[in-house]
Design a protein around this motif. Structure first.
Motif, PDB file in Angstrom:
ATOM      1  N   THR A  15       0.833  -1.212   0.000  1.00 36.94           N
ATOM      2  CA  THR A  15       0.000   0.000   0.000  1.00 36.94           C
ATOM      3  C   THR A  15       0.867   1.261   0.000  1.00 36.94           C
ATOM      4  O   THR A  15       0.518   2.249  -0.636  1.00 36.94           O
ATOM      5  CB  THR A  15      -0.946   0.034   1.219  1.00 36.94           C
ATOM      6  OG1 THR A  15      -0.190   0.141   2.422  1.00 36.94           O
ATOM      7  CG2 THR A  15      -1.842  -1.179   1.268  1.00 36.94           C
ATOM      8  N   VAL A  16       2.012   1.209   0.700  1.00 35.91           N
ATOM      9  CA  VAL A  16       2.904   2.377   0.721  1.00 35.91           C
ATOM     10  C   VAL A  16       3.561   2.559  -0.639  1.00 35.91           C
ATOM     11  O   VAL A  16       3.647   3.689  -1.153  1.00 35.91           O
ATOM     12  CB  VAL A  16       3.963   2.224   1.835  1.00 35.91           C
ATOM     13  CG1 VAL A  16       5.011   3.322   1.745  1.00 35.91           C
ATOM     14  CG2 VAL A  16       3.296   2.254   3.202  1.00 35.91           C
ATOM     15  N   LEU A  17       4.023   1.472  -1.244  1.00 34.98           N
ATOM     16  CA  LEU A  17       4.640   1.565  -2.572  1.00 34.98           C
ATOM     17  C   LEU A  17       3.649   2.087  -3.608  1.00 34.98           C
ATOM     18  O   LEU A  17       3.996   2.892  -4.479  1.00 34.98           O
ATOM     19  CB  LEU A  17       5.190   0.202  -3.000  1.00 34.98           C
ATOM     20  CG  LEU A  17       6.413  -0.290  -2.222  1.00 34.98           C
ATOM     21  CD1 LEU A  17       6.731  -1.738  -2.577  1.00 34.98           C
ATOM     22  CD2 LEU A  17       7.620   0.607  -2.480  1.00 34.98           C
ATOM     23  N   THR A  18       2.398   1.649  -3.490  1.00 36.38           N
ATOM     24  CA  THR A  18       1.366   2.130  -4.415  1.00 36.38           C
ATOM     25  C   THR A  18       1.144   3.628  -4.231  1.00 36.38           C
ATOM     26  O   THR A  18       1.031   4.384  -5.210  1.00 36.38           O
ATOM     27  CB  THR A  18       0.047   1.368  -4.188  1.00 36.38           C
ATOM     28  OG1 THR A  18       0.274  -0.025  -4.433  1.00 36.38           O
ATOM     29  CG2 THR A  18      -1.055   1.869  -5.109  1.00 36.38           C
ATOM     30  N   ALA A  19       1.091   4.087  -2.967  1.00 34.98           N
ATOM     31  CA  ALA A  19       0.892   5.518  -2.701  1.00 34.98           C
ATOM     32  C   ALA A  19       2.079   6.334  -3.206  1.00 34.98           C
ATOM     33  O   ALA A  19       1.904   7.420  -3.775  1.00 34.98           O
ATOM     34  CB  ALA A  19       0.667   5.747  -1.206  1.00 34.98           C
ATOM     35  N   LEU A  41      12.125   7.663  -4.155  1.00 31.68           N
ATOM     36  CA  LEU A  41      11.651   7.596  -2.773  1.00 31.68           C
ATOM     37  C   LEU A  41      11.467   6.133  -2.397  1.00 31.68           C
ATOM     38  O   LEU A  41      10.836   5.374  -3.137  1.00 31.68           O
ATOM     39  CB  LEU A  41      10.325   8.340  -2.628  1.00 31.68           C
ATOM     40  CG  LEU A  41      10.364   9.837  -2.928  1.00 31.68           C
ATOM     41  CD1 LEU A  41       8.944  10.396  -3.057  1.00 31.68           C
ATOM     42  CD2 LEU A  41      11.126  10.581  -1.844  1.00 31.68           C
ATOM     43  N   THR A  42      12.031   5.726  -1.261  1.00 30.15           N
ATOM     44  CA  THR A  42      11.931   4.325  -0.855  1.00 30.15           C
ATOM     45  C   THR A  42      11.484   4.221   0.600  1.00 30.15           C
ATOM     46  O   THR A  42      11.974   4.965   1.461  1.00 30.15           O
ATOM     47  CB  THR A  42      13.284   3.600  -1.005  1.00 30.15           C
ATOM     48  OG1 THR A  42      14.279   4.309  -0.268  1.00 30.15           O
ATOM     49  CG2 THR A  42      13.700   3.513  -2.450  1.00 30.15           C
ATOM     50  N   PRO A  43      10.548   3.314   0.880  1.00 26.21           N
ATOM     51  CA  PRO A  43      10.140   3.088   2.271  1.00 26.21           C
ATOM     52  C   PRO A  43      11.202   2.265   2.996  1.00 26.21           C
ATOM     53  O   PRO A  43      11.785   1.344   2.426  1.00 26.21           O
ATOM     54  CB  PRO A  43       8.825   2.325   2.143  1.00 26.21           C
ATOM     55  CG  PRO A  43       8.874   1.685   0.796  1.00 26.21           C
ATOM     56  CD  PRO A  43       9.769   2.525  -0.068  1.00 26.21           C
TER      57      PRO A  43
END
Length: 200
Positions: A15-19, A41-43
């Protein structure tokens, strides 16, 4: 000390990568540093976010998992954070944010790496005090979603901390929880003295 960062659930990371891949989500975020960043940008450093709904003595203080928080890095620097939340259908992206808790989290993690012992880092929120701490859980092989706050776990209040509680100072949970309990105990107000000439 070695920090054993628990792996984030794959749906939360997705979900974070999609956002992050959505220009609309990034553009509408109230995070100028995220919008103005040039580069990928990487989580990173996923931390389970637990909430302490009711402060009570260690052993009776129940925490509940509300989601996962990721630091968002660009060129090795944390520029923002992303949070997911648990829903009846699983993990969902919640929001991006920036501000003091992003840098405070990084600082507390660096500080924790110099301490003796092995811990699993988590975040513990105390909503009644508007307080966020880095929770260093002693049962480091445990599932990041579960586990109870143990007396020997360490809590590191993040800045800004509530007045009278030093930020970035590690406390044993057994020592800090009584302080928080005292803070939340309503003070008894003495009854006003009767006025002279009035019935008692």
């Amino acid at each position: 000390m070695p920090l054993h960062v628990p792996p984030a659930p794959a749906p939360a990371l997705r979900t974070v990568l999609t956002a992050l891949g959505s220009p609309t989500a990034v553009r509408e975020a109230r995070t100028p540093s995220l919008r103005n960043t040039q580069g990928p940008l990487t989580p990173d450093l996923p931390l389970p976010v637990h909430v302490l709904d009711r402060v009570a003595p260690v052993g009776t203080s129940a925490t509940r998992l509300t989601g996962w928080r990721f630091l968002i890095r660009c060129h090795e620097r944390a520029v923002a954070a992303a949070e997911t939340r648990l829903t009846p259908d699983g993990h969902a992206f919640s929001h991006f944010f920036e501000g003091p808790y992003v840098t405070a989290t990084e600082r507390a993690l660096r500080q924790a790496e110099t301490m003796p012992g092995s811990y699993q880092p988590r975040l513990l929120s105390v909503p009644e005090l508007y307080m966020l701490t880095l929770w260093l859980h002693g049962d480091f092989p445990a599932d990041g979603a579960g586990g109870h706050l143990a007396a020997t776990d360490l809590l590191v209040p993040l800045a800004p901390a509530p007045p009278g509680i030093a930020a970035h100072r590690p406390h044993r949970a057994a020592d800090l929880l009584p302080v928080l309990t005292h803070r939340l105990t309503p003070k008894s107000v003495p009854a006003p003295a009767p006025l002279l000439g009035s019935p008692a």
